[in-house]
Scaffold this motif. Sequence first.
Motif, PDB file in Angstrom:
ATOM      1  N   VAL A  73      -6.544   6.055   2.401  1.00 60.05           N
ATOM      2  CA  VAL A  73      -5.084   5.998   2.262  1.00 60.05           C
ATOM      3  C   VAL A  73      -4.603   6.848   1.089  1.00 60.05           C
ATOM      4  O   VAL A  73      -3.473   7.341   1.086  1.00 60.05           O
ATOM      5  N   GLN A  74      -5.470   7.068   0.091  1.00 60.02           N
ATOM      6  CA  GLN A  74      -5.089   7.931  -1.023  1.00 60.02           C
ATOM      7  C   GLN A  74      -4.877   9.370  -0.582  1.00 60.02           C
ATOM      8  O   GLN A  74      -4.212  10.150  -1.277  1.00 60.02           O
ATOM      9  N   LEU A  75      -5.434   9.728   0.575  1.00 63.34           N
ATOM     10  CA  LEU A  75      -5.265  11.084   1.078  1.00 63.34           C
ATOM     11  C   LEU A  75      -3.825  11.351   1.511  1.00 63.34           C
ATOM     12  O   LEU A  75      -3.444  12.498   1.744  1.00 63.34           O
ATOM     13  N   THR A 106       0.833  -1.201   0.000  1.00 61.35           N
ATOM     14  CA  THR A 106       0.000   0.000   0.000  1.00 61.35           C
ATOM     15  C   THR A 106       0.869   1.252   0.000  1.00 61.35           C
ATOM     16  O   THR A 106       0.622   2.203  -0.760  1.00 61.35           O
ATOM     17  N   ALA A 107       1.898   1.256   0.849  1.00 62.44           N
ATOM     18  CA  ALA A 107       2.806   2.403   0.921  1.00 62.44           C
ATOM     19  C   ALA A 107       3.521   2.608  -0.410  1.00 62.44           C
ATOM     20  O   ALA A 107       3.664   3.747  -0.889  1.00 62.44           O
ATOM     21  N   LEU A 122      -6.258  -2.916  -3.452  1.00 62.64           N
ATOM     22  CA  LEU A 122      -7.631  -2.493  -3.203  1.00 62.64           C
ATOM     23  C   LEU A 122      -8.553  -3.675  -2.904  1.00 62.64           C
ATOM     24  O   LEU A 122      -9.494  -3.557  -2.112  1.00 62.64           O
ATOM     25  N   ARG A 123      -8.275  -4.812  -3.529  1.00 62.42           N
ATOM     26  CA  ARG A 123      -9.099  -5.997  -3.271  1.00 62.42           C
ATOM     27  C   ARG A 123      -8.991  -6.452  -1.812  1.00 62.42           C
ATOM     28  O   ARG A 123      -9.913  -7.065  -1.276  1.00 62.42           O
ATOM     29  N   GLN A 124      -7.880  -6.130  -1.184  1.00 55.95           N
ATOM     30  CA  GLN A 124      -7.649  -6.587   0.188  1.00 55.95           C
ATOM     31  C   GLN A 124      -8.049  -5.560   1.242  1.00 55.95           C
ATOM     32  O   GLN A 124      -8.460  -5.927   2.339  1.00 55.95           O
ATOM     33  N   ILE A 125      -7.937  -4.266   0.934  1.00 55.71           N
ATOM     34  CA  ILE A 125      -8.235  -3.260   1.955  1.00 55.71           C
ATOM     35  C   ILE A 125      -9.635  -2.678   1.825  1.00 55.71           C
ATOM     36  O   ILE A 125     -10.140  -2.057   2.772  1.00 55.71           O
ATOM     37  N   GLY A 126     -10.289  -2.835   0.665  1.00 56.61           N
ATOM     38  CA  GLY A 126     -11.642  -2.326   0.501  1.00 56.61           C
ATOM     39  C   GLY A 126     -11.674  -0.879   0.043  1.00 56.61           C
ATOM     40  O   GLY A 126     -10.689  -0.137   0.153  1.00 56.61           O
TER      41      GLY A 126
END
Length: 289
Positions: free
Chosen positions: A243-245, A7-8, A232-236
Amino acid sequence: MGLFLLTALTMIAFAANSVLGRMAIGATGGPLIDPASYSAIRLVSGAAMLMLLVALTARREGGVVRAKRGSWVSAFALFAYAVAFSFAYVALEAGLGALILFACVQATMIGWSLKEGDRPSLMEWLGLVTAFGAFVWLVSPGLAAPDPLAAAAMAISGIAWGIYSLRGRGSPDPLQATAHNFLRSTAFLVPLGLIVAAVGLPLRITTAGILLAVLSGAITSGLGYALWYRVLRQIGGTLGAIVQLTVPVIATLGGVLFLDEAWTLRLALSSVLILGGVAVAIIAKRQRS
């Protein structure tokens, strides 16, 4: 830990698009490449990378590449995002541009929800009003205000990306759809070239500019989007929106580190209020749902 690192890495890739764009188009010593050429190379290299990933994925899974994936409307939205993004970075700093971009993306998606009959709670309205007020303050005239035309271009870019995101919701195969939309978007480069020639906009292409455009298109856009769909499939969707913020913050740090850009008090305060307001609205909506 693996999901956190992925994600990071994805958020860093998204923020790098702003840093690379500013580095190539708004370089202090003069642009390394013009906005139109940067957009064209970015879209073409992104399409090439994504189509390669689709072909490799289909081969590994024993599937096929479906040529009818994507749509011309989505492809035009993608094209509009990329071109407006490039022209905005003629005058915007990396972090400021990313903040305007993502604020307008979220505003577009929230506005569509309101149009569709969604009724926000009091906490959602509080977050939205805070974010909108901070955004108006950020772009309002003043010594620290951004260039109005560049800010308008980035707002258009954000709206276009918001539309693209809305149209792509629920896609059964987002990677393949995005690959074909990138491929279709290259068709709009022909009229772009004609417009640039007719208006007489200056063209400039250097080796460094080409390399930065390819890096943005193939790596931080192409591979970045592919990685994002996996994460995205894992975090929803809700956590994904939150997190995009972090992207504008990372882009601002990148601008400070690599472009010697300053993080002004106005930008810092408006960033906290905009990103915080949007985060509150997203969390409140998730709780209401």
